[in-house]
Design a protein around this motif. Structure first.
Motif, PDB file in Angstrom:
ATOM      1  N   ASP A 194      16.976  47.479 -12.665  1.00  0.00           N
ATOM      2  CA  ASP A 194      16.071  46.368 -12.371  1.00  0.00           C
ATOM      3  C   ASP A 194      16.213  45.882 -10.939  1.00  0.00           C
ATOM      4  OD1 ASP A 194      18.674  45.551 -12.939  1.00  0.00           O
ATOM      5  OD2 ASP A 194      18.048  43.559 -13.616  1.00  0.00           O
ATOM      6  N   LEU A 195      17.014  46.556 -10.121  1.00  0.00           N
ATOM      7  CA  LEU A 195      17.285  46.099  -8.763  1.00  0.00           C
ATOM      8  C   LEU A 195      16.974  47.188  -7.749  1.00  0.00           C
ATOM      9  CD1 LEU A 195      20.817  44.539  -9.428  1.00  0.00           C
ATOM     10  CD2 LEU A 195      18.654  43.317  -9.373  1.00  0.00           C
ATOM     11  N   ASP A 196      16.558  46.759  -6.549  1.00  0.00           N
ATOM     12  CA  ASP A 196      16.568  47.655  -5.392  1.00  0.00           C
ATOM     13  C   ASP A 196      18.001  47.696  -4.868  1.00  0.00           C
ATOM     14  OD1 ASP A 196      13.717  48.155  -5.299  1.00  0.00           O
ATOM     15  OD2 ASP A 196      13.519  46.065  -4.663  1.00  0.00           O
ATOM     16  N   VAL A 197      18.378  48.802  -4.258  1.00  0.00           N
ATOM     17  CA  VAL A 197      19.768  48.995  -3.850  1.00  0.00           C
ATOM     18  C   VAL A 197      19.870  49.123  -2.333  1.00  0.00           C
ATOM     19  CG1 VAL A 197      21.827  50.434  -4.076  1.00  0.00           C
ATOM     20  CG2 VAL A 197      20.309  50.121  -6.035  1.00  0.00           C
ATOM     21  N   SER A 198      20.708  48.291  -1.730  1.00  0.00           N
ATOM     22  CA  SER A 198      21.097  48.425  -0.323  1.00  0.00           C
ATOM     23  C   SER A 198      22.575  48.785  -0.283  1.00  0.00           C
ATOM     24  CB  SER A 198      20.849  47.120   0.448  1.00  0.00           C
ATOM     25  OG  SER A 198      19.464  46.829   0.524  1.00  0.00           O
ATOM     26  N   THR A 199      22.930  49.712   0.579  1.00  0.00           N
ATOM     27  CA  THR A 199      24.295  50.235   0.596  1.00  0.00           C
ATOM     28  C   THR A 199      24.911  50.063   1.976  1.00  0.00           C
ATOM     29  OG1 THR A 199      23.749  51.869  -1.099  1.00  0.00           O
ATOM     30  CG2 THR A 199      25.726  52.271   0.203  1.00  0.00           C
ATOM     31  N   LEU A 200      26.126  49.514   2.002  1.00  0.00           N
ATOM     32  CA  LEU A 200      26.922  49.431   3.234  1.00  0.00           C
ATOM     33  C   LEU A 200      27.936  50.568   3.184  1.00  0.00           C
ATOM     34  CD1 LEU A 200      27.561  45.568   3.487  1.00  0.00           C
ATOM     35  CD2 LEU A 200      25.733  46.913   4.517  1.00  0.00           C
ATOM     36  N   ASP A 201      27.626  51.639   3.882  1.00  0.00           N
ATOM     37  CA  ASP A 201      28.483  52.822   3.839  1.00  0.00           C
ATOM     38  C   ASP A 201      29.206  53.056   5.160  1.00  0.00           C
ATOM     39  OD1 ASP A 201      26.263  53.472   5.281  1.00  0.00           O
ATOM     40  OD2 ASP A 201      25.596  55.095   3.962  1.00  0.00           O
ATOM     41  N   GLU A 202      29.339  51.999   5.984  1.00  0.00           N
ATOM     42  CA  GLU A 202      30.111  52.076   7.226  1.00  0.00           C
ATOM     43  C   GLU A 202      31.117  50.937   7.256  1.00  0.00           C
ATOM     44  OE1 GLU A 202      27.866  52.465  10.929  1.00  0.00           O
ATOM     45  OE2 GLU A 202      26.071  52.780   9.711  1.00  0.00           O
ATOM     46  N   LEU A 203      32.281  51.191   7.816  1.00  0.00           N
ATOM     47  CA  LEU A 203      33.271  50.137   8.012  1.00  0.00           C
ATOM     48  C   LEU A 203      33.171  49.606   9.437  1.00  0.00           C
ATOM     49  CD1 LEU A 203      36.426  51.552   6.181  1.00  0.00           C
ATOM     50  CD2 LEU A 203      34.781  49.875   5.348  1.00  0.00           C
ATOM     51  N   PRO A 204      33.456  48.318   9.630  1.00  0.00           N
ATOM     52  CA  PRO A 204      33.418  47.762  10.987  1.00  0.00           C
ATOM     53  C   PRO A 204      34.376  48.496  11.915  1.00  0.00           C
ATOM     54  CG  PRO A 204      33.543  46.016   9.333  1.00  0.00           C
ATOM     55  CD  PRO A 204      33.751  47.304   8.612  1.00  0.00           C
ATOM     56  N   ALA A 205      34.028  48.503  13.192  1.00  0.00           N
ATOM     57  CA  ALA A 205      34.859  49.185  14.192  1.00  0.00           C
ATOM     58  C   ALA A 205      36.235  48.527  14.264  1.00  0.00           C
ATOM     59  CB  ALA A 205      34.175  49.134  15.556  1.00  0.00           C
ATOM     60  N   GLY A 206      37.246  49.337  14.516  1.00  0.00           N
ATOM     61  CA  GLY A 206      38.603  48.836  14.690  1.00  0.00           C
ATOM     62  C   GLY A 206      39.436  48.813  13.433  1.00  0.00           C
ATOM     63  N   ARG A 207      38.838  49.107  12.280  1.00  0.00           N
ATOM     64  CA  ARG A 207      39.614  49.135  11.035  1.00  0.00           C
ATOM     65  C   ARG A 207      40.471  50.396  10.984  1.00  0.00           C
ATOM     66  NH1 ARG A 207      37.836  46.273   6.492  1.00  0.00           N
ATOM     67  NH2 ARG A 207      39.585  47.317   5.477  1.00  0.00           N
ATOM     68  N   GLN A 208      41.784  50.240  10.813  1.00  0.00           N
ATOM     69  CA  GLN A 208      42.678  51.390  10.732  1.00  0.00           C
ATOM     70  C   GLN A 208      42.676  51.964   9.321  1.00  0.00           C
ATOM     71  OE1 GLN A 208      46.561  51.197  12.750  1.00  0.00           O
ATOM     72  NE2 GLN A 208      46.102  49.045  13.184  1.00  0.00           N
ATOM     73  N   PRO A 209      42.672  53.291   9.193  1.00  0.00           N
ATOM     74  CA  PRO A 209      42.758  53.870   7.855  1.00  0.00           C
ATOM     75  C   PRO A 209      44.111  53.530   7.224  1.00  0.00           C
ATOM     76  CG  PRO A 209      42.986  55.575   9.524  1.00  0.00           C
ATOM     77  CD  PRO A 209      42.589  54.321  10.242  1.00  0.00           C
ATOM     78  N   ILE A 210      44.091  53.343   5.904  1.00  0.00           N
ATOM     79  CA  ILE A 210      45.311  53.016   5.172  1.00  0.00           C
ATOM     80  C   ILE A 210      46.061  54.315   4.866  1.00  0.00           C
ATOM     81  CG2 ILE A 210      46.224  51.970   3.064  1.00  0.00           C
ATOM     82  CD1 ILE A 210      43.613  50.297   2.984  1.00  0.00           C
ATOM     83  N   ILE A 211      47.318  54.395   5.279  1.00  0.00           N
ATOM     84  CA  ILE A 211      48.132  55.583   5.006  1.00  0.00           C
ATOM     85  C   ILE A 211      48.495  55.586   3.526  1.00  0.00           C
ATOM     86  CG2 ILE A 211      50.319  56.739   5.482  1.00  0.00           C
ATOM     87  CD1 ILE A 211      50.198  55.578   8.309  1.00  0.00           C
ATOM     88  N   THR A 212      48.078  56.633   2.809  1.00  0.00           N
ATOM     89  CA  THR A 212      48.283  56.715   1.361  1.00  0.00           C
ATOM     90  C   THR A 212      49.258  57.843   1.048  1.00  0.00           C
ATOM     91  OG1 THR A 212      46.025  55.927   1.018  1.00  0.00           O
ATOM     92  CG2 THR A 212      47.133  56.940  -0.865  1.00  0.00           C
ATOM     93  N   ARG A 213      50.269  57.552   0.244  1.00  0.00           N
ATOM     94  CA  ARG A 213      51.293  58.543  -0.116  1.00  0.00           C
ATOM     95  C   ARG A 213      51.479  58.559  -1.624  1.00  0.00           C
ATOM     96  NH1 ARG A 213      55.457  56.378   4.548  1.00  0.00           N
ATOM     97  NH2 ARG A 213      54.436  57.413   6.346  1.00  0.00           N
ATOM     98  N   TRP A 214      51.501  59.769  -2.175  1.00  0.00           N
ATOM     99  CA  TRP A 214      51.733  59.965  -3.615  1.00  0.00           C
ATOM    100  C   TRP A 214      53.174  60.425  -3.785  1.00  0.00           C
ATOM    101  CZ3 TRP A 214      49.703  64.858  -6.523  1.00  0.00           C
ATOM    102  CH2 TRP A 214      50.169  64.840  -7.840  1.00  0.00           C
TER     103      TRP A 214
END
Length: 862
Positions: free
Chosen positions: A644-664
């Motif tokens: 029932d909704l139109d969809v808008s998508t934010l698929d970019e992150l703001p500049a300067g955001r550091q990726p999170i280091i992920t370890r299993w």
């Protein structure tokens, strides 16, 4: 259910009772058409219909006589099963027309109360007495000699093996009013279902025949492949068919052992049953048997341990020799009984199911008729038929969801108009790059420069001229695109109904602020509804400074506020002094009124029901609606969850955001994570530790938040400040702990999934997730998004003692991927849609057959 006729008069009542007595006598005598002599039931029916037409006047009651006559037409030529169903349907029509009197309800004979024919439930259709299928007595001319292992008897078998009759169902025909009576009849109308079994079925949600038909098997076990006795592998489950030569039952204390010698053209084997002494009478020498079990060696002998068996001459195979259904069960209801009840319902009532999809559409989509699909879903003839049935039933479920969503959308947008809220692009963008179609909405001709003038029709003269210019950053491309789409919706009188979805930290708050600013520029208020007080406070602290340069007042309204503060906020909204309201359910209380509500925004909308969203809409004059979610959803799934909704998508992150280091890390490698926690806290930062359970469970080997909090507080981090948050805390206590963590009074927060969508703590830089294999990808990604919201490097540790192959794939995917939408696609593929939203939360009906991971079928239904 609507009755097809009106309440009868005295004459009609007497005729109904007369017909009812005859039909019930026909039931008790086994449907042998001997209840009326001469001429049988059809002759009686002809005389009865003539009497009816003479004594009863009026079209409503005449239609009853016609329906009963049609139901019993050609009765003499029907087989016993068809006669049973027809008499039962005719009685249902009569009972629906006139409830039975106490005298009429009592059978003519003095049958015991437990007799199926004499104990119908009130307002229910009578229970039929299904006559036993005729059976031939098969006896060899002389006793057959014993058959040695591997040896074929000299005498030929007394009869040929029975044909494996395929499940089939009559071609779909137009539905008739009386058919619905059969489907809506209580399950006590099924042979063998008394009050006790009905109670057990009721625990599974099965109260009517229709309920039973649409309670589908969880799975099918393949017992369809018949193996020759000498070719049956040892110690593997297989199905064989052979001739019974001799049966013997021996007792050893409380235990019994029944042995039957079974042979086919390749050899013979001893079949063994334990503690089923009644089989001595059921297993008749000279009859064929189909058995599923395991062939095993015991010393020098070979025997076949039987798991299930059937005698084909007694009817269709139900429990073996086919794709055998496995149903959900409850205490006291065994698999064989459930299959027997389902088989009766399929054989006698599935043809009466109405197929609402026209034949032309079924042909175009390649869909089975619905009655055939239901029958094959229970007792399929093979895998092809099962898959075709699953596809039809899944199509129906997804199609109805789409239809409901689009109907909701049409009802919303075809209702009263919303206020048009046009806003020039220059109000929002520092350097407008509005598409041509949106420029025309602003009233600018093609090629003209958009004037930076502001509409001054509102309650609040705006003191700033450009939203983006007041920000310390520039919009991302995704934010600009989403704002353009929202401005285009707001500029029309068709109510906006739009979903804004974006990954954690993608900047949804700024986009929401732009929509609120456009409303304020036109003199209308905006409201933002959040699921918790702490999230409402977070939005208030984020939005109020963004709108303050324009001279707009924002107020916070939550249930936990003091009465004086609540009254002040309500007064500001009612008078129009406040342009924006931010709060929890308090925003939709009866005592809250708005001067001119033009835009309603719902955050984390899956936590609210449809009624709550509608309540917010009704607070204004049909305001525009924007809903937001931080859970990335694949586009096809979004079209279903939010059709029932139109969809808008934010698929970019703001500049300067550091990726999170992920370890299993697995096994005992958590010490590495603990050392990192201590190092980060020493540098003034904070950490989360997530556990899957609140308290310890004997059934599950997983970390509990309560026990882990005590262990960490006393043994691992005794010198740090720890806090505990979980779903069993009172909301006020949980919010207090979250505020302490936000304000830096807690170093390490031990919590359950309650922090999946929670308060922003930019100072938190490390996330530890215990037993990470127990969570889905999307949920793990949401946990990870709680850190990395500041300028410092952040870390996420996935701790798992041991993980299955599928869980290992999930953890490895999260370790190597940071794109929330790519993870959502992977999670949909691996685990289905359950991780995104619960069925009840999203307002969707429960899916019995369909999977929202089937994006291809979903697109077809769309």
């Amino acid at each position: 259910m609507q009755q097809p006729h009106a309440a009868p008069g005295p004459d009609a009542q007497a005729l109904i009772e007369r017909a009812r007595r005859i039909l019930r006598h026909e039931q008790r005598t086994g449907h042998e058409d001997a209840a009326v002599k001469p001429g049988g039931l059809e002759s009686f029916l002809t005389r009865w219909a003539e009497d009816w037409s003479e004594q009863v006047r009026g079209a409503p009651t005449e239609s009853l006589a016609q329906a009963v006559a049609r139901q019993l037409s050609g009765y003499r030529a029907l087989d016993p099963m068809q006669r049973t169903a027809r008499v039962r349907a005719a009685l249902a029509l009569l009972d629906g027309a006139a409830p039975r009197t106490p005298d009429a309800a009592r059978p003519a004979d003095t049958r015991p109360a437990s007799s199926p024919a004499s104990s119908p439930t009130p307002s229910a259709t009578p229970r039929p007495v299904t006559p036993p299928a005729p059976q031939r007595t098969l006896r060899p001319a002389r006793p057959a000699p014993p058959v040695r292992e591997g040896e074929w008897p000299l005498a030929a078998p007394p009869q040929k093996p029975p044909e494996m009759r395929r499940t089939s169902i009559a071609a779909t025909r137009p539905s008739r009013p009386e058919d619905a009576y059969l489907l809506e009849a209580p399950v006590t109308g099924i042979p063998g279902v008394g009050q006790t079994q009905a109670m057990r079925l009721g625990r599974l949600g099965i109260e009517t025949v229709r309920d039973l038909l649409f309670t589908f098997p969880r799975e099918h076990r393949d017992y369809s492949k018949l193996t020759k006795i000498n070719q049956a592998p040892f110690d593997e489950v297989c199905t064989v068919m052979g001739l019974i030569w001799e049966v013997e039952t021996k007792r050893n204390g409380p235990r019994t052992r029944t042995t039957a010698r079974i042979s086919d053209e390749t050899g013979a084997v001893r079949a063994i049953w334990f503690n089923q002494h009644y089989l001595q009478k059921q297993l008749t020498p000279g009859s064929y048997i189909v058995m599923t079990g395991m062939k095993q060696r015991f010393g020098n002998s070979v025997q076949f341990s039987v798991r299930s068996h059937e005698l084909p001459e007694q009817g269709d195979l139900i429990n073996t020799g086919r794709l055998t259904p496995v149903y959900p069960l409850t205490e006291g209801l065994n698999p064989k009984a459930m299959r027997k009840f389902a088989k009766w319902a399929v054989d006698h009532c599935a043809p009466f199911i109405t197929d609402y999809v026209p034949a032309a559409i079924r042909a175009r989509a390649g869909l089975e008729p619905l009655p055939e699909a239901v029958a094959q879903m229970h007792f399929p003839d093979g895998y092809d038929e099962l898959h075709a049935a699953q596809r039809r039933l899944a199509f129906d479920e997804l199609f109805l969801i789409q239809l409901g969503m689009l109907t909701r959308r049409a009802n919303w947008q075809d209702g009263p108009p919303a206020p048009a809220l046009p806003a020039p692009a220059a109000l929002i963008f520092d350097q407008p790059d509005l598409p041509a179609e949106l420029e025309l909405l602003d009233g600018a001709a093609e090629g003209e420069e958009i004037a930076p003038t502001l509409p001054q029709t509102g309650l609040w003269p705006l003191t700033a001229t450009c939203f983006e210019a007041t920000l310390p950053f520039r919009f991302t491309g995704a934010q600009r695109r989403a704002i353009h789409e929202i401005l285009a919706d707001l500029a029309t009188i068709k109510p906006m109904s739009r979903l804004l979805q974006g990954d954690v930290g993608s900047g949804k708050t700024v986009v929401a602020a732009a929509a609120l600013l456009a409303a304020a520029a036109n003199g209308y208020q905006g409201a933002l509804l959040a699921p918790t007080e702490i999230l409402a406070e977070q939005h208030y602290r984020g939005l109020a400074p963004l709108l303050e340069p324009f001279g707009l007042l924002s107020v916070l309204l939550t249930g936990g506020m003091r009465a004086k503060e609540r009254a002040a906020a309500r007064d500001a909204l009612a008078s129009g002094q406040a342009a924006v309201a931010i709060g929890t359910h308090a925003l939709i209380q009866d005592d809250v009124t708005y001067k001119r509500l033009g835009v309603a925004i719902v955050d984390e909308q899956h936590r609210f029901g449809v009624e709550q969203r509608d309540a917010l809409r009704h607070k204004g004059s049909h305001p525009h609606m924007l809903v937001m979610t931080a859970t990335p959803i694949p586009r096809t799934l979004a079209l279903t969850l939010y059709g029932d909704l139109d969809v808008s998508t934010l698929d970019e992150l703001p500049a300067g955001r550091q990726p999170i280091i992920t370890r299993w890390r697995s096994g005992g490698q958590r010490q590495e994570a603990y050392r990192l926690v201590e190092r980060e806290v020493e540098q003034g930062r904070q950490a989360y530790i997530i556990c899957p359970l609140v308290e310890e469970s004997e059934a599950l080997e997983a970390k509990s938040a309560v026990a882990e909090y005590e262990r960490l507080r006393t043994q691992v981090f005794p010198h740090l400040r720890l806090g505990l948050a979980h779903g069993q805390l009172r909301p006020a206590e949980k919010d207090r702990v979250m505020r302490q963590f936000r304000d830096g009074e807690i170093d390490v927060l031990v919590a359950t999934a309650v922090v999946e969508v929670g308060v922003d703590v930019p100072n938190a830089t490390i996330m530890l997730i215990e037993d990470a294999d127990r969570f889905g990808l999307s949920q793990l990604h949401q946990f990870r998004g709680r850190v990395g919201r500041g300028t410092e490097q952040s870390y996420c540790y996935l701790l798992s003692k041991e993980a299955s192959a599928t869980a290992s794939e999930r953890l490895h995917t999260l370790e190597t991927t940071s794109d929330g939408f790519a993870l959502a696609e992977a999670d949909l593929r691996m685990r289905g849609p359950g991780d995104f939203f619960g069925v009840r939360q999203s307002g969707l009906p429960e899916l019995k057959v369909a999977s929202m991971a089937d994006t291809r079928l979903m697109a077809e239904t769309r």
